[in-house]
Write a protein that holds these residues in place. Sequence first.
Motif, PDB file in Angstrom:
ATOM      1  N   SER A  18       0.826  -1.189   0.000  1.00  0.00           N
ATOM      2  CA  SER A  18       0.000   0.000   0.000  1.00  0.00           C
ATOM      3  C   SER A  18       0.863   1.242   0.000  1.00  0.00           C
ATOM      4  O   SER A  18       2.083   1.198   0.133  1.00  0.00           O
ATOM      5  CB  SER A  18      -0.905   0.012   1.236  1.00  0.00           C
ATOM      6  OG  SER A  18      -0.132   0.251   2.389  1.00  0.00           O
ATOM      7  N   GLU A  19       0.228   2.426  -0.153  1.00  0.00           N
ATOM      8  CA  GLU A  19       0.960   3.676  -0.164  1.00  0.00           C
ATOM      9  C   GLU A  19       1.668   3.931   1.162  1.00  0.00           C
ATOM     10  O   GLU A  19       2.637   4.659   1.236  1.00  0.00           O
ATOM     11  CB  GLU A  19       0.014   4.832  -0.477  1.00  0.00           C
ATOM     12  CG  GLU A  19      -0.551   4.766  -1.900  1.00  0.00           C
ATOM     13  CD  GLU A  19      -1.487   5.923  -2.171  1.00  0.00           C
ATOM     14  OE1 GLU A  19      -1.698   6.728  -1.240  1.00  0.00           O
ATOM     15  OE2 GLU A  19      -1.985   6.035  -3.297  1.00  0.00           O
ATOM     16  N   THR A  20       1.171   3.354   2.234  1.00  0.00           N
ATOM     17  CA  THR A  20       1.804   3.550   3.534  1.00  0.00           C
ATOM     18  C   THR A  20       3.084   2.748   3.666  1.00  0.00           C
ATOM     19  O   THR A  20       3.891   3.006   4.543  1.00  0.00           O
ATOM     20  CB  THR A  20       0.856   3.116   4.667  1.00  0.00           C
ATOM     21  OG1 THR A  20       0.640   1.715   4.567  1.00  0.00           O
ATOM     22  CG2 THR A  20      -0.458   3.840   4.594  1.00  0.00           C
ATOM     23  N   GLY A  21       3.277   1.745   2.818  1.00  0.00           N
ATOM     24  CA  GLY A  21       4.459   0.908   2.916  1.00  0.00           C
ATOM     25  C   GLY A  21       4.384  -0.126   4.015  1.00  0.00           C
ATOM     26  O   GLY A  21       5.361  -0.778   4.329  1.00  0.00           O
ATOM     27  N   LEU A  22       3.203  -0.323   4.624  1.00  0.00           N
ATOM     28  CA  LEU A  22       3.105  -1.230   5.757  1.00  0.00           C
ATOM     29  C   LEU A  22       2.504  -2.584   5.405  1.00  0.00           C
ATOM     30  O   LEU A  22       2.523  -3.493   6.227  1.00  0.00           O
ATOM     31  CB  LEU A  22       2.252  -0.593   6.867  1.00  0.00           C
ATOM     32  CG  LEU A  22       2.897   0.597   7.572  1.00  0.00           C
ATOM     33  CD1 LEU A  22       1.952   1.139   8.629  1.00  0.00           C
ATOM     34  CD2 LEU A  22       4.202   0.199   8.208  1.00  0.00           C
ATOM     35  N   ARG A  23       1.965  -2.735   4.223  1.00  0.00           N
ATOM     36  CA  ARG A  23       1.353  -4.023   3.886  1.00  0.00           C
ATOM     37  C   ARG A  23       2.442  -4.975   3.379  1.00  0.00           C
ATOM     38  O   ARG A  23       2.400  -5.486   2.266  1.00  0.00           O
ATOM     39  CB  ARG A  23       0.239  -3.835   2.863  1.00  0.00           C
ATOM     40  CG  ARG A  23      -0.911  -2.993   3.393  1.00  0.00           C
ATOM     41  CD  ARG A  23      -2.072  -2.954   2.432  1.00  0.00           C
ATOM     42  NE  ARG A  23      -2.738  -4.257   2.336  1.00  0.00           N
ATOM     43  CZ  ARG A  23      -3.669  -4.681   3.194  1.00  0.00           C
ATOM     44  NH1 ARG A  23      -4.017  -3.927   4.206  1.00  0.00           N
ATOM     45  NH2 ARG A  23      -4.235  -5.844   3.041  1.00  0.00           N
ATOM     46  N   TRP A  24       3.429  -5.171   4.267  1.00  0.00           N
ATOM     47  CA  TRP A  24       4.561  -6.009   3.921  1.00  0.00           C
ATOM     48  C   TRP A  24       4.197  -7.485   4.062  1.00  0.00           C
ATOM     49  O   TRP A  24       3.256  -7.857   4.746  1.00  0.00           O
ATOM     50  CB  TRP A  24       5.764  -5.673   4.793  1.00  0.00           C
ATOM     51  CG  TRP A  24       5.512  -5.890   6.259  1.00  0.00           C
ATOM     52  CD1 TRP A  24       4.882  -5.034   7.102  1.00  0.00           C
ATOM     53  CD2 TRP A  24       5.849  -7.031   7.036  1.00  0.00           C
ATOM     54  NE1 TRP A  24       4.823  -5.556   8.364  1.00  0.00           N
ATOM     55  CE2 TRP A  24       5.405  -6.790   8.351  1.00  0.00           C
ATOM     56  CE3 TRP A  24       6.491  -8.242   6.762  1.00  0.00           C
ATOM     57  CZ2 TRP A  24       5.579  -7.700   9.375  1.00  0.00           C
ATOM     58  CZ3 TRP A  24       6.667  -9.137   7.790  1.00  0.00           C
ATOM     59  CH2 TRP A  24       6.221  -8.867   9.072  1.00  0.00           C
ATOM     60  N   ALA A  25       4.986  -8.317   3.415  1.00  0.00           N
ATOM     61  CA  ALA A  25       4.823  -9.771   3.523  1.00  0.00           C
ATOM     62  C   ALA A  25       3.411 -10.202   3.175  1.00  0.00           C
ATOM     63  O   ALA A  25       2.822 -11.048   3.834  1.00  0.00           O
ATOM     64  CB  ALA A  25       5.197 -10.251   4.928  1.00  0.00           C
ATOM     65  N   ASP A  26       2.834  -9.613   2.117  1.00  0.00           N
ATOM     66  CA  ASP A  26       1.507 -10.027   1.683  1.00  0.00           C
ATOM     67  C   ASP A  26       1.539 -11.424   1.059  1.00  0.00           C
ATOM     68  O   ASP A  26       0.510 -12.074   0.947  1.00  0.00           O
ATOM     69  CB  ASP A  26       0.939  -9.028   0.671  1.00  0.00           C
ATOM     70  CG  ASP A  26       0.342  -7.810   1.362  1.00  0.00           C
ATOM     71  OD1 ASP A  26      -0.013  -7.927   2.544  1.00  0.00           O
ATOM     72  OD2 ASP A  26       0.243  -6.749   0.726  1.00  0.00           O
ATOM     73  N   ALA A  27       2.709 -11.864   0.606  1.00  0.00           N
ATOM     74  CA  ALA A  27       2.823 -13.211   0.045  1.00  0.00           C
ATOM     75  C   ALA A  27       2.398 -14.225   1.093  1.00  0.00           C
ATOM     76  O   ALA A  27       2.818 -14.147   2.248  1.00  0.00           O
ATOM     77  CB  ALA A  27       4.259 -13.467  -0.393  1.00  0.00           C
ATOM     78  N   ASP A  28       1.543 -15.160   0.699  1.00  0.00           N
ATOM     79  CA  ASP A  28       1.017 -16.097   1.694  1.00  0.00           C
ATOM     80  C   ASP A  28       1.820 -17.386   1.778  1.00  0.00           C
ATOM     81  O   ASP A  28       1.475 -18.284   2.544  1.00  0.00           O
ATOM     82  CB  ASP A  28      -0.463 -16.412   1.432  1.00  0.00           C
ATOM     83  CG  ASP A  28      -0.719 -16.965   0.041  1.00  0.00           C
ATOM     84  OD1 ASP A  28       0.234 -17.459  -0.587  1.00  0.00           O
ATOM     85  OD2 ASP A  28      -1.876 -16.897  -0.419  1.00  0.00           O
ATOM     86  N   GLU A  29       2.917 -17.494   1.027  1.00  0.00           N
ATOM     87  CA  GLU A  29       3.746 -18.703   1.088  1.00  0.00           C
ATOM     88  C   GLU A  29       5.081 -18.370   1.737  1.00  0.00           C
ATOM     89  O   GLU A  29       5.709 -17.371   1.415  1.00  0.00           O
ATOM     90  CB  GLU A  29       3.967 -19.256  -0.319  1.00  0.00           C
ATOM     91  CG  GLU A  29       4.709 -20.594  -0.329  1.00  0.00           C
ATOM     92  CD  GLU A  29       4.758 -21.196  -1.732  1.00  0.00           C
ATOM     93  OE1 GLU A  29       5.862 -21.582  -2.155  1.00  0.00           O
ATOM     94  OE2 GLU A  29       3.709 -21.245  -2.384  1.00  0.00           O
ATOM     95  N   MET A  30       5.506 -19.209   2.663  1.00  0.00           N
ATOM     96  CA  MET A  30       6.800 -18.999   3.302  1.00  0.00           C
ATOM     97  C   MET A  30       7.936 -19.246   2.319  1.00  0.00           C
ATOM     98  O   MET A  30       7.863 -20.133   1.472  1.00  0.00           O
ATOM     99  CB  MET A  30       6.972 -19.954   4.487  1.00  0.00           C
ATOM    100  CG  MET A  30       6.306 -19.527   5.762  1.00  0.00           C
ATOM    101  SD  MET A  30       6.881 -20.574   7.124  1.00  0.00           S
ATOM    102  CE  MET A  30       5.935 -19.884   8.479  1.00  0.00           C
TER     103      MET A  30
END
Length: 474
Positions: A2-14
């Motif tokens: 997101s624009e805030t830069g906080l939606r990190w690690a959205d990938a759901d696979e390790m």
Amino acid sequence: MSETGLRWADADEMSAFETMMWRAEADPALRSTMVAVADLDAVPDWSRLVDAHDWATRMVPRFRKRVVEPPLGLGAPVWSPDPDFHLDRHVRRLSVPAGEGWSEVLRIAEHLALTPFDRERPPWEAVLVEGLPDGRAAYLLKLHHATTDGLGSVQLLNGLLNRSRETDRDKPQPPPPADAGPGPWAALGRQVRHDAEALAAVPVHMVRAVGSALRDPIAKAREAVAFGLSAIRVIGDPGATPSPLLAPRGPDWRFVSMEMPFAPFRAAAKAVGGTVNDAYLAALLGAFRLYHEALGSPTDTIRMSIPVSLRSEDDAAGGNRIASLRLTGDLVEKDPAARMARIAADVARGRAEPAADDVGLVSPLLARLPGSVMAAVAGGVTKGNDLQASNVPGIREEVYLAGAKVDRMFPFAPRPGCAAMITMVTHGDTCCLGANIDPAAITDRELFGRCLVEGFVEVLTLGPGDPPAPMLRR
């Protein structure tokens, strides 16, 4: 993101590395728990604190996700929304008895770190500690290392903490994750698809490799040999003799915290042409030398390991992007400037290795092994270390949590079977050091704390003026 830069690690696979850390906990000595301990100037407003965590779990969706394993462990685990997510399972508060202070906070942090995560829930917990002297409080955040590395956790906190005591009413308000997320069989199906795609790509890569080799066979052969020799140097034994004094190992963690002003420490490093990291490692080696001498057991070397960030400017915040350098810690050299020079040379040589990303080299293989086998292989490396040390740039501006100012932030990283894992974070103008020690190896915690102070004093004397001495937090 997101624009805030906080939606990190959205990938759901390790990733393979994260899978390795998650499953290696088949051996409890390899638990991958990180705990940050914040020293607050006041008691946060409880309702605001709870609301802040609700907001954080919407800004960072992984905080609402649990780890789902594929059937029989055949594939990478996935992050899937917890259908029964409730904040009260993750956020709680307690009050210490009258007269108790920082030592009790550390005792609570030790207990929190040693308590296993509920692996059916998102792997994080937060504890507010009230009742400290002068109306102060402490905030403890416990994360599994599979969620992010040390630098990623600082990025996370930097984005989630406020810049004033007041509530920011203009901050974005994303909804919680809405999808159900992948289940065990979906995870297995995804792994089968990934493996099939990788297998299908093999002929293409082989044709490209053959074509490249035919164009310049001698150069390609040299590259292959150089990389193989580099991998042996990186993954193999660094050659240091481990300390006999630190040889015993046990399951417990004990915490030591120390702080000092950042500016004089940086000035001491610059005075002899070194970096803050060079000075940090030289101070730790000085502390270990003093500890061995105080107990009448001097030794020439210890085995040590340091993480190296592989992050680029284009990498998303969060996640895990680290490699590991295994070094020989010299305990003979008493001149801190000479120690710094050797450390700088050793680190530069290690970074230049073609196979420097040892974690990236072995984690895809280890991630396919059963947890018990993975733990045995990984533990065979990390348990041989006397010291693991990390220096993480922290948050330099003033930050607040639900109305309370964060005066200090002490990091306590996982201790994967080594004698000590010591981490330094620069918070504001203060270096905050957290040592996670094995009481079976380092039997005198008070003495070790004093040696830590003296080791840093050795380095501080290289700088100008008369800087204040580091202070243990008790």
